[in-house]
Enzyme design. Structure first.
Site, PDB file in Angstrom:
ATOM      1  N   GLU A 190       5.999  -4.589   4.237  1.00  0.00           N
ATOM      2  CA  GLU A 190       5.716  -4.909   5.645  1.00  0.00           C
ATOM      3  C   GLU A 190       4.213  -5.117   5.738  1.00  0.00           C
ATOM      4  O   GLU A 190       3.452  -4.162   5.633  1.00  0.00           O
ATOM      5  CB  GLU A 190       6.114  -3.743   6.557  1.00  0.00           C
ATOM      6  CG  GLU A 190       7.573  -3.366   6.544  1.00  0.00           C
ATOM      7  CD  GLU A 190       8.470  -4.474   7.039  1.00  0.00           C
ATOM      8  OE1 GLU A 190       7.976  -5.395   7.734  1.00  0.00           O
ATOM      9  OE2 GLU A 190       9.660  -4.447   6.710  1.00  0.00           O
ATOM     10  N   THR A 225      -1.824  -7.370   3.611  1.00  0.00           N
ATOM     11  CA  THR A 225      -1.254  -8.414   2.750  1.00  0.00           C
ATOM     12  C   THR A 225      -1.938  -8.404   1.382  1.00  0.00           C
ATOM     13  O   THR A 225      -1.276  -8.587   0.358  1.00  0.00           O
ATOM     14  CB  THR A 225      -1.371  -9.778   3.451  1.00  0.00           C
ATOM     15  OG1 THR A 225      -0.519  -9.742   4.606  1.00  0.00           O
ATOM     16  CG2 THR A 225      -0.923 -10.924   2.560  1.00  0.00           C
ATOM     17  N   LYS A 237       3.228   8.623  -0.229  1.00  0.00           N
ATOM     18  CA  LYS A 237       1.764   8.634  -0.329  1.00  0.00           C
ATOM     19  C   LYS A 237       1.227   8.093   0.995  1.00  0.00           C
ATOM     20  O   LYS A 237       1.176   6.889   1.205  1.00  0.00           O
ATOM     21  CB  LYS A 237       1.331   7.740  -1.513  1.00  0.00           C
ATOM     22  CG  LYS A 237      -0.005   8.087  -2.151  1.00  0.00           C
ATOM     23  CD  LYS A 237      -1.214   7.944  -1.267  1.00  0.00           C
ATOM     24  CE  LYS A 237      -1.617   6.502  -1.010  1.00  0.00           C
ATOM     25  NZ  LYS A 237      -2.673   6.420   0.045  1.00  0.00           N
ATOM     26  N   GLU A 284      -6.247 -11.951  10.033  1.00  0.00           N
ATOM     27  CA  GLU A 284      -5.853 -10.776  10.818  1.00  0.00           C
ATOM     28  C   GLU A 284      -7.077  -9.894  11.035  1.00  0.00           C
ATOM     29  O   GLU A 284      -7.696  -9.434  10.076  1.00  0.00           O
ATOM     30  CB  GLU A 284      -4.774  -9.981  10.077  1.00  0.00           C
ATOM     31  CG  GLU A 284      -4.263  -8.817  10.903  1.00  0.00           C
ATOM     32  CD  GLU A 284      -3.180  -8.009  10.191  1.00  0.00           C
ATOM     33  OE1 GLU A 284      -3.332  -7.740   8.987  1.00  0.00           O
ATOM     34  OE2 GLU A 284      -2.194  -7.644  10.848  1.00  0.00           O
ATOM     35  N   CYS A 306       0.496  -4.295  13.516  1.00  0.00           N
ATOM     36  CA  CYS A 306       0.783  -5.493  12.724  1.00  0.00           C
ATOM     37  C   CYS A 306       1.409  -6.600  13.561  1.00  0.00           C
ATOM     38  O   CYS A 306       1.230  -7.769  13.270  1.00  0.00           O
ATOM     39  CB  CYS A 306       1.641  -5.145  11.515  1.00  0.00           C
ATOM     40  SG  CYS A 306       3.071  -4.174  11.950  1.00  0.00           S
ATOM     41  N   GLY A 353      -0.425  -5.668  -0.566  1.00  0.00           N
ATOM     42  CA  GLY A 353       0.967  -6.059  -0.827  1.00  0.00           C
ATOM     43  C   GLY A 353       1.064  -7.013  -2.014  1.00  0.00           C
ATOM     44  O   GLY A 353       1.947  -6.873  -2.873  1.00  0.00           O
TER      45      GLY A 353
END
Ligand code: ADP
Length: 498
Positions: free
Chosen positions: A269, A249, A194, A400, A303, A252
């Site tokens: 990741e 994140t 995906k 980030e 990243c 994730g």
């Protein structure tokens, strides 16, 4: 690519590939999505729609997972040995190279990255990754174990984990997809990919190559769609054995919870806020451009971007002046222009996010040394930005940004332990960069830094042969190298009474 060739290629894409009605690639066939809904794909350098792809829903994902399951259990794939799988992977790598200029151009037009980066890095790197991982096919094996009970014969088998759900981000669309598909194929797994809704076009091209080189139906299925419902349905699907995810994140963390239903294996990741540490003895001729491109490369949408720049006080002004000079000189423009060094951000949303971070920095007392604004008024370009007078309590230092924004801070300590504590003062742990000629300092620090990759005197980059991943909230597991390949196997112990 010279200008007339580029013009011809752009025209051919416009009237050809981009104008096609793109479908979902399931079980070796191109089919319509259940909903019939589509997603507009935008060129971030212009803000214009360049293509439309299908918006898959849970029913489409279910079809793809069923096809992947069938291909895993029956059909030609499980009957192939490692060498046969490797041969197909090499064919796919060769096909990628053959169409490399065009696929690179598609990556540039969809993601915004400079053409050279797309051709050499994205396409070339993906072909290399396929060839590297093809080498593991059939070479990861179990062992014979002499246990405590000597009247048993015991050995382990390494068997493919099964159906893999691969969910990828928009910053390096093709290489991220290949980084998951290649080791999965080598192991004998099957895949449902995906891709990110913002950058699905090279994944569709990949589907066409997979079909062309004769990889059996259902081994790799490509389903375009939004995170919710398509990505979500893949993560929650009870017949998916492993999720391999690259992205934010926040997503994730959600995936960890949503995958618990069947306790599928998960590798992640995620983001980073990586420190760059420049010592006074460093070769500044290299460290300054290294630090600049470590944050401005791919417009900071990387990243492993070196977004916290810590420079020893003796060379602080020199380094900040140097990085600032590079920021001013950097050619920002559309990726299809040969001179471009930094392309646009991916979307209006990302541009808003990055500029609002700069604003929050200003409000919290940071000084904008250079940049800080949108660049031009077409597309989503951002000026390369250097912030100074920043400190650990600012959002720009902790969060980030995923844009070309670096926070420069002086190192006033001589103590390695304290420097490491400052570098580690983040919830992330993806990469760290050290610039020094003193290898004792470099190795001592490397041991202390909480980062999946520590680069000394230049970036390690991403290498298919080298493990890559994060400490702390930068992820779970490692991609690439032997360790990355191992993710796609289960270990089975067989124990026979003698
Ligand atoms: P960003 O916010 O920068 O787009 P994401 O982590 O949300 O980063 O996106 C990375 C990938 O994760 C994309 O393919 C996206 O569609 C997918 N995604 C987003 N939300 C979900 C979700 N809830 N479940 C599964 N995949 C998701």
């Amino acid at each position: 690519m010279n200008a007339p060739v580029l013009t011809d290629r752009l025209k051919a894409l416009e009237t050809g590939f981009f104008a096609e009605t793109h479908k979902l690639f399931i079980d070796g066939k191109w089919i319509d999505s259940e909903s019939g809904q589509t997603i507009d794909v935008i060129n971030p350098a212009t803000g214009q729609v360049i293509a439309k792809v299908q918006a898959a829903n849970a029913a489409d994902i279910d079809k793809a997972v069923k096809a992947a399951r069938r291909a895993f259990e029956s059909g030609p794939w499980p009957a192939m040995n490692g060498t046969e799988r490797a041969k197909l992977m090499w064919r796919l790598a060769d096909a990628l190279e053959e169409e490399g200029d065009e696929i690179g151009l598609v990556e540039t037009l969809n993601n915004g990255m400079p053409m050279m980066m797309a051709r050499m890095g994205a396409v070339g790197g993906s072909a290399n990754n396929l060839r590297y991982n093809a080498g593991w096919a059939g070479k990861i094996n179990g062992e014979t174990i002499v246990g405590h009970n000597l009247s048993r014969h015991t050995y382990t088998l390494k068997q493919p984990v099964g159906v893999v759900g691969a969910i990828t981000p928009w910053n390096f669309p093709l290489p991220m997809a290949i980084a998951k598909i290649a080791p999965a194929m080598a192991a004998g797994c099957t895949v449902v990919l995906k891709p990110a809704e913002l950058t699905p076009l090279t994944a569709i091209r990949l589907g066409k190559l997979i079909e062309r080189v004769g990889i059996p139906p259902g081994v790799v299925n490509i389903v375009t769609g939004y995170g919710d419902p398509a990505g979500k349905a893949l993560v929650e699907h009870p017949d998916v054995d492993r999720i391999s995810f690259t992205g934010s994140t926040a997503t994730g963390k959600w995936i960890v919870q949503a995958s618990a239903g069947n306790l599928k294996r998960v590798s992640l990741e995620l983001g980073g806020k990586s420190p760059v540490l420049i010592f006074p003895d460093a070769d500044l001729e290299k460290a300054i451009p290294g630090a600049a491109m470590g944050i401005f490369g791919n417009a900071g949408q990387v990243c492993v971007a070196g977004s916290r720049l810590y420079v020893h006080k003796d060379v602080f002004d020199k380094v900040v002046d140097g990085v600032t000079g590079m920021a001013k000189a950097l050619r920002v423009g559309p990726g299809i222009e040969a001179e471009t060094q930094m392309g646009p951000l991916i979307s209006q949303r990302q541009l808003d996010r990055v500029t609002s971070y700069v604003q929050s920095g200003r409000e919290q007392g940071a000084e904008v040394v250079v940049g800080g604004e949108r660049s031009g008024n077409q597309g989503y370009f951002m000026q390369p930005t250097v912030l100074a007078e920043t400190n650990r309590d600012m959002r720009v230092v902790q969060e980030e940004i995923f844009g070309p924004v670096v926070c420069a801070m002086p190192i006033n300590d001589e103590d390695i332990e304290q420097i490491a504590r400052t570098a580690n003062d983040t919830t992330y742990g993806l990469a760290a960069y050290i610039w020094t000629r003193d290898m004792s300092v470099a190795h001592k620090l490397a041991r202390k830094l909480q980062a999946g990759t520590v680069s000394v005197n230049g970036s390690a980059g991403i290498d298919a042969a080298v493990p890559f991943g994060g400490y702390k909230q930068s992820g779970w597991g490692r991609e690439n190298g032997h360790e990355g390949a191992e993710h796609f196997y289960e270990t089975k112990t067989v124990s026979v009474a003698l």
